[in-house]
Scaffold this motif. Structure first.
Motif, PDB file in Angstrom:
ATOM      1  N   SER A 163      -4.412   6.156  -6.366  1.00  0.00           N
ATOM      2  CA  SER A 163      -4.065   6.285  -4.948  1.00  0.00           C
ATOM      3  C   SER A 163      -5.268   6.045  -4.026  1.00  0.00           C
ATOM      4  CB  SER A 163      -3.527   7.697  -4.676  1.00  0.00           C
ATOM      5  OG  SER A 163      -4.587   8.619  -4.794  1.00  0.00           O
ATOM      6  N   VAL A 188       0.223   8.684  -1.871  1.00  0.00           N
ATOM      7  CA  VAL A 188       1.252   7.935  -2.611  1.00  0.00           C
ATOM      8  C   VAL A 188       1.033   6.423  -2.541  1.00  0.00           C
ATOM      9  CG1 VAL A 188       3.001   9.733  -2.312  1.00  0.00           C
ATOM     10  CG2 VAL A 188       2.818   7.902  -0.615  1.00  0.00           C
ATOM     11  N   THR A 189      -0.076   6.014  -1.929  1.00  0.00           N
ATOM     12  CA  THR A 189      -0.313   4.577  -1.717  1.00  0.00           C
ATOM     13  C   THR A 189      -1.360   4.046  -2.695  1.00  0.00           C
ATOM     14  OG1 THR A 189       0.238   4.784   0.628  1.00  0.00           O
ATOM     15  CG2 THR A 189      -1.085   2.879   0.009  1.00  0.00           C
ATOM     16  N   GLN A 190      -1.110   2.835  -3.191  1.00  0.00           N
ATOM     17  CA  GLN A 190      -2.046   2.252  -4.165  1.00  0.00           C
ATOM     18  C   GLN A 190      -3.400   1.935  -3.518  1.00  0.00           C
ATOM     19  OE1 GLN A 190      -0.694  -0.372  -7.296  1.00  0.00           O
ATOM     20  NE2 GLN A 190      -2.171  -1.919  -6.671  1.00  0.00           N
ATOM     21  N   MET A 211       1.730   3.767  -5.142  1.00  0.00           N
ATOM     22  CA  MET A 211       0.866   3.778  -6.324  1.00  0.00           C
ATOM     23  C   MET A 211       1.743   3.879  -7.580  1.00  0.00           C
ATOM     24  SD  MET A 211      -0.199   7.763  -6.580  1.00  0.00           S
ATOM     25  CE  MET A 211      -1.076   7.528  -8.026  1.00  0.00           C
ATOM     26  N   PRO A 214       4.025   7.694  -7.637  1.00  0.00           N
ATOM     27  CA  PRO A 214       3.930   8.356  -6.324  1.00  0.00           C
ATOM     28  C   PRO A 214       4.807   9.593  -6.244  1.00  0.00           C
ATOM     29  CG  PRO A 214       5.368   6.456  -6.187  1.00  0.00           C
ATOM     30  CD  PRO A 214       4.875   6.503  -7.599  1.00  0.00           C
TER      31      PRO A 214
END
Ligand code: SF4
Ligand code: SF4
Length: 250
Positions: A163, A188-190, A211, A214
């Motif tokens: 993340s 929750v984001t890559q 991600m 998440p």
């Protein structure tokens, strides 16, 4: 020895990811020394016929014509890599997947009858096999160079799937959610942008998409504690990667 042929294709998109390739500047000359840039209309009208060793595809499929064209691109490419949120997740134009496309047409165009579009915007992987998906809106140029280098050497790209929070920790950025109560999709984001927005005291709005695993339910509870109502939570998830975040939330 013949150089590998590189092609860059555009579908429904804003061209920002193709510009990231041109933005490589110093590295572009080195890249041009290693590959033959055979098809890249954003950079040159001169084209070389396929087949191509590596195709980079920007944009989503939003028309019946593009749904056929991507099959031709796939059949003329030894390896196909999609670049950016449009190509990997349908882009912000996938908002129409969750509404009536005719409402959008009527709101935007004076003569909607002239517009021929599908009811949905879909990622390239929904239409043809894809060898690798590079996230971002736009993509990160260091990651793009890593992906091109990896494919030229026949190895998997070294792209992390953790993340954005891990990047905050690595660069020593104090968490803006914990310290200031700023809503942030970083958990929750890559990763991939080096936690750009939090480093400027702005919440991440998820432009690299979800991600690997998440926990959107947990983050939603946190966003509600920060005072967001249901509409606010929906809005923060429904931007450039609306399709993949909605799948992650379901
Ligand atoms: S600022 Fe955002 S991305 Fe950084 S640690 Fe906090 S929640 Fe994660
Ligand atoms: S912090 Fe989030 S919104 Fe900002 S560039 Fe990175 S992934 Fe995109």
């Amino acid at each position: 020895m013949k150089k590998p042929k590189l092609a860059v294709w555009k579908f429904a998109s804003c061209d920002g990811c193709q510009l990231s390739l041109l933005d490589c500047e110093d590295e572009l000359l080195a890249l041009a020394g290693e590959v033959e840039i055979a098809y890249f209309l954003e950079a040159s009208r001169a084209t070389v016929k396929g087949p191509y060793d590596l195709s980079l595809v920007e944009g989503s499929v939003t028309t019946a014509h593009d749904a056929e064209r991507i099959k031709d691109v796939r059949s003329s490419s030894r390896a196909l890599v999609t670049i950016g949120a449009c190509a990997t997740a349908g882009g912000i134009q996938a908002l129409k997947n969750f509404a009536d496309v005719n409402d959008f047409l009527a709101a935007v165009y004076a003569t909607p009858d002239y517009v021929s579009t599908l009811a949905t915007s879909t990622p390239i992987s929904a239409h043809v096999p894809v060898d690798f998906e590079l996230r971002g809106c736009p993509i990160d140029k260091r990651q793009l160079l890593e992906v091109i280098t990896a494919f030229l050497h026949g190895r998997r790209p070294g792209i992390q799937t953790t993340s954005v929070c891990t990047e905050c920790k690595r660069r020593g950025t104090v968490c803006i959610t914990v310290a200031h109560g700023t809503p942030c999709l970083g958990p929750v984001t890559q990763a991939g942008c080096n936690a750009l927005c939090p480093s400027f005291d702005r919440g991440c709005f998820g432009c690299f998409g979800p991600m690997e695993t998440p926990n959107t339910a947990s983050l939603t509870r946190r966003l509600r504690l920060l005072g967001m109502d249901d509409a606010g939570v929906d809005r923060i998830f429904r931007t450039f990667n609306v399709k993949s975040f909605e799948e992650a939330r379901s």
